[in-house]
Design an enzyme around this catalytic site. Structure first.
Site, PDB file in Angstrom:
ATOM      1  N   LYS A   9      -8.181 -29.526 -55.299  1.00 24.31           N
ATOM      2  CA  LYS A   9      -8.159 -27.978 -55.325  1.00 24.31           C
ATOM      3  C   LYS A   9      -9.494 -27.538 -55.253  1.00 24.31           C
ATOM      4  O   LYS A   9     -10.295 -28.100 -55.686  1.00 24.31           O
ATOM      5  CB  LYS A   9      -7.664 -27.741 -56.755  1.00 24.31           C
ATOM      6  CG  LYS A   9      -7.676 -26.455 -57.149  1.00 24.31           C
ATOM      7  CD  LYS A   9      -8.189 -26.203 -58.684  1.00 24.31           C
ATOM      8  CE  LYS A   9      -9.370 -26.640 -59.027  1.00 24.31           C
ATOM      9  NZ  LYS A   9     -10.492 -26.353 -60.132  1.00 24.31           N
ATOM     10  N   VAL A  95     -14.050 -38.651 -59.608  1.00 27.46           N
ATOM     11  CA  VAL A  95     -13.684 -38.144 -60.829  1.00 27.46           C
ATOM     12  C   VAL A  95     -14.630 -37.194 -61.423  1.00 27.46           C
ATOM     13  O   VAL A  95     -15.801 -37.256 -61.240  1.00 27.46           O
ATOM     14  CB  VAL A  95     -13.379 -39.397 -61.890  1.00 27.46           C
ATOM     15  CG1 VAL A  95     -12.910 -38.968 -63.096  1.00 27.46           C
ATOM     16  CG2 VAL A  95     -12.253 -40.058 -61.083  1.00 27.46           C
ATOM     17  N   ALA A  96     -14.161 -36.085 -62.414  1.00 26.68           N
ATOM     18  CA  ALA A  96     -15.012 -35.335 -62.770  1.00 26.68           C
ATOM     19  C   ALA A  96     -16.033 -34.424 -61.896  1.00 26.68           C
ATOM     20  O   ALA A  96     -17.212 -34.570 -61.684  1.00 26.68           O
ATOM     21  CB  ALA A  96     -15.941 -35.673 -63.966  1.00 26.68           C
ATOM     22  N   GLY A 101      -8.861 -33.104 -59.853  1.00 23.55           N
ATOM     23  CA  GLY A 101      -8.344 -33.997 -59.495  1.00 23.55           C
ATOM     24  C   GLY A 101      -7.072 -34.650 -60.695  1.00 23.55           C
ATOM     25  O   GLY A 101      -6.010 -34.460 -60.300  1.00 23.55           O
ATOM     26  N   ASP A 136      -5.970 -25.865 -65.362  1.00 20.39           N
ATOM     27  CA  ASP A 136      -5.840 -25.777 -63.991  1.00 20.39           C
ATOM     28  C   ASP A 136      -4.408 -26.181 -63.524  1.00 20.39           C
ATOM     29  O   ASP A 136      -3.976 -26.342 -62.526  1.00 20.39           O
ATOM     30  CB  ASP A 136      -6.903 -26.815 -63.225  1.00 20.39           C
ATOM     31  CG  ASP A 136      -8.163 -26.362 -62.840  1.00 20.39           C
ATOM     32  OD1 ASP A 136      -8.231 -24.812 -62.872  1.00 20.39           O
ATOM     33  OD2 ASP A 136      -9.173 -27.142 -62.577  1.00 20.39           O
TER      34      ASP A 136
HETATM   35  O1  C5P Z   1      -8.294 -26.390 -69.709  1.00 22.45           O
HETATM   36  P1  C5P Z   1      -9.407 -27.570 -69.308  1.00 22.45           P
HETATM   37  O2  C5P Z   1      -9.249 -28.623 -70.298  1.00 22.45           O
HETATM   38  O3  C5P Z   1      -9.462 -28.038 -68.066  1.00 22.45           O
HETATM   39  O4  C5P Z   1     -10.795 -26.979 -69.786  1.00 22.45           O
HETATM   40  C1  C5P Z   1     -12.058 -27.703 -69.912  1.00 22.45           C
HETATM   41  C2  C5P Z   1     -12.809 -27.051 -70.855  1.00 22.45           C
HETATM   42  O5  C5P Z   1     -13.514 -26.167 -69.901  1.00 22.45           O
HETATM   43  C3  C5P Z   1     -12.600 -26.315 -72.086  1.00 22.45           C
HETATM   44  O6  C5P Z   1     -12.594 -26.970 -73.159  1.00 22.45           O
HETATM   45  C4  C5P Z   1     -13.490 -25.116 -71.976  1.00 22.45           C
HETATM   46  O7  C5P Z   1     -14.752 -25.476 -72.433  1.00 22.45           O
HETATM   47  C5  C5P Z   1     -13.804 -24.967 -70.587  1.00 22.45           C
HETATM   48  N1  C5P Z   1     -13.081 -23.635 -69.810  1.00 22.45           N
HETATM   49  C6  C5P Z   1     -13.494 -22.386 -70.002  1.00 22.45           C
HETATM   50  N2  C5P Z   1     -12.795 -21.583 -69.615  1.00 22.45           N
HETATM   51  C7  C5P Z   1     -11.684 -21.635 -68.530  1.00 22.45           C
HETATM   52  C8  C5P Z   1     -11.320 -23.203 -68.373  1.00 22.45           C
HETATM   53  C9  C5P Z   1     -12.179 -24.144 -69.195  1.00 22.45           C
HETATM   54  O8  C5P Z   1     -14.319 -22.259 -70.943  1.00 22.45           O
HETATM   55  N3  C5P Z   1     -10.909 -21.002 -68.148  1.00 22.45           N
END
Ligand code: C5P
Length: 278
Positions: A9, A95-96, A101, A136
């Site tokens: 992505k 990764v990361a 991914g 995502d």
């Molecule tokens: O949703 P996901 O687990 O991928 O997000 C990881 C972290 O990234 C969240 O815990 C948050 O700290 C941050 N995040 C955010 N705003 C978003 C997506 C992710 O602050 N729209």
């Protein structure tokens, strides 16, 4: 046995428009999917299991925290499926890395399992089910060019993107998404309206990835990658992907993209590179 690619992505731009009370950031982003990614296969089995192969297999935990396994169990429970599946993930993407991914792997697994188990979930139903696994997930389930807003949960089709030739470069440094968001300092900034169609590349030059500055503050190598990309012939835009550390270079034509890949590979044999088309 069923097989599919879980595409990388790429956020062509990512603007942060605000922050929710729970700490999640509100986004405006144009997302596209590359013609390369990880691979997933699923085969009938009594229980759900996961085996991981490929260049980046050792960087992925094969435990109950793995997004692929969590997605599989979530669907199995939601649909009360009495059987399991043997899942294989072949990890070609770093990764990361800001390429979505893990989310794309989980999204592809959900679609394959839905088929394997004869379920009739729509993409919208799978999105609602899988959103708690990561913001995502909805766009990765859609897997077509899309505008992403809200915290990632609102996905709108973006038609009329021209063919795009991009070079993905990762300095083999992992970055934690929460850390990058945590280092972000909000600034109110005006954004020009985006032009799709043949003006897309010109219009993208006025856009940003608001996570680029905090990501560079955590990983200075990103600055080096962006400079390398930016100085290649016919590189129109060089920008961070998602929360990094992968960056993309967007080229006006495929030959320039491949030439840049050869040059950067020679100069930085330790970096991960992938020329991709959209
Ligand atoms: O949703 P996901 O687990 O991928 O997000 C990881 C972290 O990234 C969240 O815990 C948050 O700290 C941050 N995040 C955010 N705003 C978003 C997506 C992710 O602050 N729209």
């Amino acid at each position: 046995m069923l097989h599919a690619v879980a595409p990388a992505k790429i956020n062509l731009y990512l603007h942060i428009t605000g922050k929710r009370e729970d700490g999640y950031h509100l986004l405006d982003s144009l997302v596209v999917f590359a013609d390369t990614g990880d691979e997933i296969t699923v085969a009938p089995a009594d229980d759900v299991s996961l085996s991981i192969e490929g260049e980046f297999a050792s960087a992925v935990g094969n435990d109950e925290d793995n997004l692929v396994l969590r997605a599989a169990r979530l669907l199995q429970q939601d649909a009360k499926v009495p059987t399991g599946a043997a899942i294989t993930l072949t990890k070609h993407l770093p990764v990361a890395a800001g390429l979505g991914g893990g989310s794309s792997d989980a999204a592809t697994t959900l679609k394959l399992l839905s088929q394997l188990w004869g379920l009739s979930y729509t993409v919208e139903a799978l999105s609602a089910l899988a959103l708690p696994l990561g913001s995502d997930l909805p766009v990765c389930l859609y897997a077509q060019p899309a505008f992403m807003s809200g915290i990632g949960d609102v996905v709108d089709a973006a038609l009329a993107t021209p063919p795009l030739y991009m070079l993905l470069v990762n300095p083999r440094k992992g970055l934690s998404t929460p850390d990058v968001y945590g280092a972000y300092v909000h600034e109110e900034r005006q954004s020009e309206p985006l032009m799709l169609g043949s003006s897309l590349i010109a219009s993208l030059k006025d856009m940003r990835n608001d996570l680029q500055r905090p990501a560079i503050s955590l990983c200075s190598k990103i600055g080096e990658v962006l400079l390398e990309l930016d100085t290649q012939i016919n590189c129109e835009v060089a920008r961070l992907c998602g929360s990094g550390a992968t960056c993309y270079g967007l080229f006006s034509d495929k030959a320039s993209c491949e030439r840049a890949a050869d040059t950067i590979r020679r100069e930085h044999p330790d970096w991960w590179l992938a020329p991709v088309s959209i």
